[in-house]
Enzyme design. Structure first.
Site, PDB file in Angstrom:
ATOM      1  N   LYS A 121       0.837  -1.211   0.000  1.00  0.00           N
ATOM      2  CA  LYS A 121       0.000   0.000   0.000  1.00  0.00           C
ATOM      3  C   LYS A 121       0.868   1.255   0.000  1.00  0.00           C
ATOM      4  CE  LYS A 121      -2.265  -0.927   3.842  1.00  0.00           C
ATOM      5  NZ  LYS A 121      -1.652  -2.204   4.264  1.00  0.00           N
ATOM      6  N   ARG A 157      10.986  -0.542  12.589  1.00  0.00           N
ATOM      7  CA  ARG A 157       9.734  -0.340  13.334  1.00  0.00           C
ATOM      8  C   ARG A 157       9.603  -1.377  14.450  1.00  0.00           C
ATOM      9  NH1 ARG A 157       4.979   0.230   8.913  1.00  0.00           N
ATOM     10  NH2 ARG A 157       3.965  -1.055  10.502  1.00  0.00           N
ATOM     11  N   ARG A 161      -9.741   0.559   8.945  1.00  0.00           N
ATOM     12  CA  ARG A 161      -9.273  -0.785   9.270  1.00  0.00           C
ATOM     13  C   ARG A 161     -10.350  -1.599   9.961  1.00  0.00           C
ATOM     14  NH1 ARG A 161      -3.721   0.319   9.306  1.00  0.00           N
ATOM     15  NH2 ARG A 161      -2.302  -1.410   9.702  1.00  0.00           N
ATOM     16  N   ARG A 210      11.952  -6.098   4.236  1.00  0.00           N
ATOM     17  CA  ARG A 210      11.875  -4.674   4.586  1.00  0.00           C
ATOM     18  C   ARG A 210      12.805  -4.370   5.771  1.00  0.00           C
ATOM     19  NH1 ARG A 210       6.014  -1.987   5.379  1.00  0.00           N
ATOM     20  NH2 ARG A 210       5.934  -2.918   7.437  1.00  0.00           N
ATOM     21  N   ARG A 222      -0.553  -8.676  13.604  1.00  0.00           N
ATOM     22  CA  ARG A 222      -1.076  -7.687  12.633  1.00  0.00           C
ATOM     23  C   ARG A 222      -1.874  -8.388  11.544  1.00  0.00           C
ATOM     24  NH1 ARG A 222       4.493  -5.087  11.408  1.00  0.00           N
ATOM     25  NH2 ARG A 222       3.502  -4.081   9.617  1.00  0.00           N
TER      26      ARG A 222
END
Ligand code: ADP
Length: 197
Positions: A13, A139, A88, A127, A150
């Site tokens: 996204k 993160r 969400r 990532r 998640r």
């Protein structure tokens, strides 16, 4: 152009938002980025959100609805925006409807990046590797345990959002497993076709 990008963590996204921002000259409104900024600044919202975010849970609807409602008011969003990471939950989607109706605005499209879940963990790990290689901070929720939560939150709370828009006839699904340029081409083709109807 007012767009929503839906898809699980790691679906791409953020990458597609960046492209759409440049193409349409509209801002990307990412609740994840807004919350991370609030955590960094240790605002009351940030302090409340911090723990839940690092564990991979969802921050309360009230908090994120408040953030988005304020953000949409800002001048740079007057002619459109890309929502990334919001809504969400179905409650957030319904709140967005009310916010937009109050402003006499409508959504142009809801695009879901559909991906194979098995590939997502590998994307997250990649990532992390790239972030470390670039000397940047990873993160706190980019670890396998939070990532699993998640994904679970996505399945339970956000997949129904896609169903909500599908029922309204406004959901368009693209293949998020295709190479980045192909995903962008699919999105462009859809928006072009839509503009000409
Ligand atoms: P991802 O890369 O997993 O899509 P984001 O950067 O969009 O993550 O969001 C990171 C975290 O911020 C989420 O796991 C969640 O804790 C919180 N968050 C972001 N947007 C929302 C939202 N709309 N509702 C509730 N929590 C949110």
């Amino acid at each position: 152009m007012r767009l929503i990008l839906l898809g699980p963590p790691g679906a791409g996204k953020g990458t597609q938002s960046q492209r759409l921002m440049q193409r349409f000259n509209i801002p990307q409104l990412s609740t994840g980025d807004m919350l991370r900024a609030a955590v960094k600044a240790q605002t009351p919202v940030g302090i409340e959100a911090q723990k839940i975010m690092s564990q991979g849970g969802l921050v309360s609807d009230d908090i994120v609805i408040g953030l988005i409602s304020d953000r949409i008011e800002q001048a740079d969003a007057a002619h459109g925006f890309i929502l990334d990471g919001f809504p969400r939950t179905v409650a957030q989607a319904k709140a967005l409807d009310v916010i937009l109706a109050q402003k006499h605005k409508e959504l142009d499209a809801v695009i879901e990046l559909r991906v194979d879940e098995a590939a997502l963990l590998a994307r997250m790990e990649e990532r992390v590797r790239q972030t470390i290689a670039a000397g940047q901070a990873v993160r706190s929720d980019d670890n396998p345990e939070s990532f699993r939560l998640r994904l679970e939150a996505y399945r339970e709370m956000t997949a129904p959002v896609a169903a909500f828009y599908a029922e309204l006839g406004s959901l368009h699904v693209v293949d998020g497993m295709a190479p980045i340029d192909d995903v962008s081409a699919q999105i462009d083709a859809f928006l072009k076709a839509k503009a000409s109807t």
